[in-house]
Design a protein around this motif. Structure first.
Motif, PDB file in Angstrom:
ATOM      1  N   VAL A 186       0.819  -1.201   0.000  1.00 30.34           N
ATOM      2  CA  VAL A 186       0.000   0.000   0.000  1.00 30.34           C
ATOM      3  C   VAL A 186       0.858   1.259   0.000  1.00 30.34           C
ATOM      4  O   VAL A 186       0.697   2.151  -0.841  1.00 30.34           O
ATOM      5  CB  VAL A 186      -0.967   0.009   1.194  1.00 30.34           C
ATOM      6  N   THR A 187       1.806   1.387   0.932  1.00 28.33           N
ATOM      7  CA  THR A 187       2.529   2.649   1.092  1.00 28.33           C
ATOM      8  C   THR A 187       3.555   2.885  -0.012  1.00 28.33           C
ATOM      9  O   THR A 187       3.706   4.010  -0.497  1.00 28.33           O
ATOM     10  CB  THR A 187       3.231   2.715   2.455  1.00 28.33           C
ATOM     11  N   ALA A 188       4.274   1.855  -0.421  1.00 27.58           N
ATOM     12  CA  ALA A 188       5.283   2.010  -1.470  1.00 27.58           C
ATOM     13  C   ALA A 188       4.697   1.742  -2.852  1.00 27.58           C
ATOM     14  O   ALA A 188       4.958   2.477  -3.800  1.00 27.58           O
ATOM     15  CB  ALA A 188       6.471   1.094  -1.208  1.00 27.58           C
ATOM     16  N   GLY A 189       3.895   0.677  -2.957  1.00 27.45           N
ATOM     17  CA  GLY A 189       3.330   0.323  -4.248  1.00 27.45           C
ATOM     18  C   GLY A 189       2.056   1.072  -4.591  1.00 27.45           C
ATOM     19  O   GLY A 189       1.587   1.001  -5.734  1.00 27.45           O
ATOM     20  N   ARG A 190       1.491   1.774  -3.622  1.00 22.29           N
ATOM     21  CA  ARG A 190       0.231   2.509  -3.810  1.00 22.29           C
ATOM     22  C   ARG A 190      -0.855   1.605  -4.381  1.00 22.29           C
ATOM     23  O   ARG A 190      -1.665   2.016  -5.218  1.00 22.29           O
ATOM     24  CB  ARG A 190       0.438   3.733  -4.690  1.00 22.29           C
ATOM     25  N   ASP A 191      -0.864   0.387  -3.916  1.00 21.17           N
ATOM     26  CA  ASP A 191      -1.821  -0.616  -4.383  1.00 21.17           C
ATOM     27  C   ASP A 191      -2.802  -0.917  -3.256  1.00 21.17           C
ATOM     28  O   ASP A 191      -2.526  -1.742  -2.382  1.00 21.17           O
ATOM     29  CB  ASP A 191      -1.075  -1.880  -4.812  1.00 21.17           C
TER      30      ASP A 191
ATOM     31  N   TYR B 286       6.269   9.349   7.896  1.00 20.95           N
ATOM     32  CA  TYR B 286       5.290   9.644   6.849  1.00 20.95           C
ATOM     33  C   TYR B 286       5.451  11.105   6.423  1.00 20.95           C
ATOM     34  O   TYR B 286       5.530  11.993   7.278  1.00 20.95           O
ATOM     35  CB  TYR B 286       3.870   9.477   7.372  1.00 20.95           C
ATOM     36  N   LYS B 287       5.446  11.349   5.114  1.00 21.63           N
ATOM     37  CA  LYS B 287       5.504  12.714   4.600  1.00 21.63           C
ATOM     38  C   LYS B 287       4.485  12.860   3.473  1.00 21.63           C
ATOM     39  O   LYS B 287       4.270  11.928   2.695  1.00 21.63           O
ATOM     40  CB  LYS B 287       6.907  13.049   4.088  1.00 21.63           C
ATOM     41  N   PHE B 288       3.884  14.046   3.379  1.00 16.04           N
ATOM     42  CA  PHE B 288       2.905  14.310   2.339  1.00 16.04           C
ATOM     43  C   PHE B 288       3.487  15.122   1.181  1.00 16.04           C
ATOM     44  O   PHE B 288       2.853  15.247   0.140  1.00 16.04           O
ATOM     45  CB  PHE B 288       1.689  15.016   2.936  1.00 16.04           C
ATOM     46  N   ALA B 289       4.682  15.662   1.366  1.00 17.36           N
ATOM     47  CA  ALA B 289       5.396  16.390   0.324  1.00 17.36           C
ATOM     48  C   ALA B 289       6.872  16.377   0.693  1.00 17.36           C
ATOM     49  O   ALA B 289       7.242  16.110   1.843  1.00 17.36           O
ATOM     50  CB  ALA B 289       4.883  17.823   0.205  1.00 17.36           C
TER      51      ALA B 289
ATOM     52  N   PRO C 184       0.445  13.776  -4.263  1.00 15.91           N
ATOM     53  CA  PRO C 184       1.355  13.031  -5.150  1.00 15.91           C
ATOM     54  C   PRO C 184       2.749  12.847  -4.559  1.00 15.91           C
ATOM     55  O   PRO C 184       3.473  11.937  -4.969  1.00 15.91           O
ATOM     56  CB  PRO C 184       1.396  13.877  -6.422  1.00 15.91           C
ATOM     57  N   GLY C 185       3.128  13.685  -3.593  1.00 12.67           N
ATOM     58  CA  GLY C 185       4.438  13.555  -2.967  1.00 12.67           C
ATOM     59  C   GLY C 185       4.441  12.699  -1.720  1.00 12.67           C
ATOM     60  O   GLY C 185       5.445  12.633  -1.000  1.00 12.67           O
ATOM     61  N   PHE C 186       3.349  12.012  -1.454  1.00 13.93           N
ATOM     62  CA  PHE C 186       3.243  11.166  -0.258  1.00 13.93           C
ATOM     63  C   PHE C 186       4.325  10.098  -0.251  1.00 13.93           C
ATOM     64  O   PHE C 186       4.577   9.438  -1.262  1.00 13.93           O
ATOM     65  CB  PHE C 186       1.865  10.510  -0.233  1.00 13.93           C
ATOM     66  N   SER C 187       4.981   9.922   0.901  1.00  9.44           N
ATOM     67  CA  SER C 187       6.016   8.892   1.026  1.00  9.44           C
ATOM     68  C   SER C 187       6.067   8.368   2.448  1.00  9.44           C
ATOM     69  O   SER C 187       5.689   9.060   3.395  1.00  9.44           O
ATOM     70  CB  SER C 187       7.393   9.446   0.636  1.00  9.44           C
ATOM     71  N   VAL C 188       6.526   7.137   2.568  1.00  4.12           N
ATOM     72  CA  VAL C 188       6.698   6.509   3.870  1.00  4.12           C
ATOM     73  C   VAL C 188       8.072   5.870   3.911  1.00  4.12           C
ATOM     74  O   VAL C 188       8.406   5.038   3.057  1.00  4.12           O
ATOM     75  CB  VAL C 188       5.618   5.445   4.154  1.00  4.12           C
ATOM     76  N   SER C 189       8.883   6.268   4.888  1.00  2.86           N
ATOM     77  CA  SER C 189      10.215   5.696   5.069  1.00  2.86           C
ATOM     78  C   SER C 189      10.215   4.868   6.357  1.00  2.86           C
ATOM     79  O   SER C 189      10.078   5.420   7.450  1.00  2.86           O
ATOM     80  CB  SER C 189      11.266   6.814   5.158  1.00  2.86           C
ATOM     81  N   VAL C 190      10.350   3.569   6.213  1.00  4.76           N
ATOM     82  CA  VAL C 190      10.340   2.672   7.369  1.00  4.76           C
ATOM     83  C   VAL C 190      11.710   2.705   8.043  1.00  4.76           C
ATOM     84  O   VAL C 190      12.737   2.493   7.401  1.00  4.76           O
ATOM     85  CB  VAL C 190       9.987   1.234   6.949  1.00  4.76           C
ATOM     86  N   LYS C 191      11.715   2.953   9.336  1.00  3.96           N
ATOM     87  CA  LYS C 191      12.963   3.056  10.099  1.00  3.96           C
ATOM     88  C   LYS C 191      13.306   1.755  10.831  1.00  3.96           C
ATOM     89  O   LYS C 191      14.472   1.402  10.962  1.00  3.96           O
ATOM     90  CB  LYS C 191      12.863   4.199  11.101  1.00  3.96           C
TER      91      LYS C 191
ATOM     92  N   PRO D 196       7.762  18.327   7.124  1.00  4.80           N
ATOM     93  CA  PRO D 196       8.462  17.661   8.220  1.00  4.80           C
ATOM     94  C   PRO D 196       7.835  16.327   8.567  1.00  4.80           C
ATOM     95  O   PRO D 196       8.509  15.435   9.083  1.00  4.80           O
ATOM     96  CB  PRO D 196       8.352  18.659   9.376  1.00  4.80           C
ATOM     97  N   GLY D 197       6.562  16.181   8.296  1.00  4.34           N
ATOM     98  CA  GLY D 197       5.919  14.882   8.401  1.00  4.34           C
ATOM     99  C   GLY D 197       5.541  14.460   9.804  1.00  4.34           C
ATOM    100  O   GLY D 197       5.449  15.270  10.728  1.00  4.34           O
ATOM    101  N   PHE D 198       5.324  13.150   9.916  1.00  2.00           N
ATOM    102  CA  PHE D 198       4.836  12.559  11.154  1.00  2.00           C
ATOM    103  C   PHE D 198       5.664  11.331  11.504  1.00  2.00           C
ATOM    104  O   PHE D 198       6.037  10.549  10.622  1.00  2.00           O
ATOM    105  CB  PHE D 198       3.373  12.124  11.009  1.00  2.00           C
ATOM    106  N   ALA D 199       5.948  11.167  12.791  1.00  3.19           N
ATOM    107  CA  ALA D 199       6.452   9.892  13.298  1.00  3.19           C
ATOM    108  C   ALA D 199       5.232   9.037  13.581  1.00  3.19           C
ATOM    109  O   ALA D 199       4.318   9.459  14.305  1.00  3.19           O
ATOM    110  CB  ALA D 199       7.270  10.101  14.561  1.00  3.19           C
ATOM    111  N   ILE D 200       5.190   7.835  13.001  1.00  2.00           N
ATOM    112  CA  ILE D 200       4.021   6.970  13.148  1.00  2.00           C
ATOM    113  C   ILE D 200       4.468   5.551  13.452  1.00  2.00           C
ATOM    114  O   ILE D 200       5.396   5.024  12.828  1.00  2.00           O
ATOM    115  CB  ILE D 200       3.150   6.990  11.881  1.00  2.00           C
ATOM    116  N   LEU D 201       3.792   4.955  14.407  1.00  2.00           N
ATOM    117  CA  LEU D 201       3.976   3.543  14.696  1.00  2.00           C
ATOM    118  C   LEU D 201       2.697   2.823  14.288  1.00  2.00           C
ATOM    119  O   LEU D 201       1.635   3.069  14.859  1.00  2.00           O
ATOM    120  CB  LEU D 201       4.277   3.318  16.184  1.00  2.00           C
TER     121      LEU D 201
END
Length: 295
Positions: free
Chosen positions: A187-192, A252-255, A230-237, A259-264
């Motif tokens: 979902v997050t990387a493949g947008r599927d 998580y970032k929307f552009a 369109p700039g949404f991205s998720v970087s798994v730490k 600065p985004g969000f720290a999310i668990l």
């Protein structure tokens, strides 16, 4: 994956502790050192925050302790100062640990911290890295618990069966990680969004306060998010898994300049499908008391 609550802010404080002993089942599964890490962290948490036992700092925390909470500097003195101030300001502090998950040298606690009686408090995830038997590094994500939710579910309970709060040692950790990772990355990387159809099962209990239960609601949220950002991205730490629970600690970032969000994001996998989801969401602040970032 965080659902509609991604855009809501969370209060920024440090975590508190569990008043109860570690359930025996929490130490089941995995290797002996991982189980020892989990028991040590829960004991440390309880003694420090619920009982104000500052001696556990010297006993269980390395002198070069690294802190990622944006409100706290590194080091033992800062941790001691924080705990002393927190307990002085909130003498009735009570925290219930709902889940403790250990994976190698990482231990994650998922808790409800209530600083003042009668309030709903905060949902908190704390992650500790253990090095040579001591706590070396700490991350947390904190969100205020709202009065109501879209699903009617609270932010921390377990609704899927069996209603065990702790990881089920009978469930394969590697199998759970494969299923949860396929859903999350699909979902997050493949947008599927159809990954929910393959890897999740209704009623798909949802604990994000702003999202209804069910696969259809999750698909609709992410489809609209991708279309609007369109700039949404998720970087798994980091990924932490044990038994039927799998957690993703991500940025998580929307552009690009967001600065985004720290999310668990926390998933429960039963019979080869994701059946339940919790998340804790905190905006990444512009300034921090340390230079380590939240990740």
């Amino acid at each position: 994956m965080a659902a509609a609550g991604v855009l809501s802010g969370g209060a920024v404080t440090a975590a508190a502790a569990s008043p109860q002993p570690v359930p025996a089942t929490w130490a089941d599964g995995g290797n002996r050192q991982t189980a020892a890490n989990k028991a040590m962290v829960v004991h440390f948490y309880d003694q420090l925050f619920n009982h104000g036992n500052l001696a556990v700092i010297d006993r269980y925390v390395r002198p070069d302790y690294i802190q990622h909470n944006p409100n706290s500097p590194d080091g033992l003195d800062a941790l001691c100062h924080f705990v002393t101030g927190l307990r002085a300001a909130h003498p009735d502090l009570h925290v219930t640990i709902e889940r403790a998950i250990a994976d190698g040298n990482l231990v994650m606690l998922h808790s409800n911290s209530v600083t003042d009686p009668g309030t709903k408090g905060q949902a908190i995830v704390d992650i500790f890295r253990i090095q040579d038997g001591k706590i070396a590094e700490h991350w947390d994500v904190i969100e205020q618990v709202p009065d109501t939710t879209a699903s009617g579910n609270d932010m921390l309970s377990t609704l899927s069966t069996p209603r065990l709060r702790w990881p089920d040692p009978r469930v394969s950790t590697s199998a759970s990680k494969r299923v949860a990772s396929a859903l999350f990355h699909g979902v997050t990387a493949g947008r599927d969004v159809t990954a929910f159809d393959r890897y999740a099962s209704d009623p798909y209990y949802q604990h994000n306060p702003q999202s209804p239960n069910g696969i259809a609601a999750a698909k609709a949220f992410f489809a609209s998010t991708f279309a609007a950002n369109p700039g949404f991205s998720v970087s798994v730490k980091r990924v932490i898994a044990e038994g039927d629970y799998v957690a993703f600690h991500s940025h998580y970032k929307f552009a690009a300049d967001d600065p985004g969000f720290a999310i668990l994001d926390l998933y429960r996998v039963r019979d080869g499908k994701v059946v339940e989801h919790w998340d804790v969401i905190q905006p990444v602040p512009e300034k921090s008391a340390n230079d380590n970032t939240m990740f």
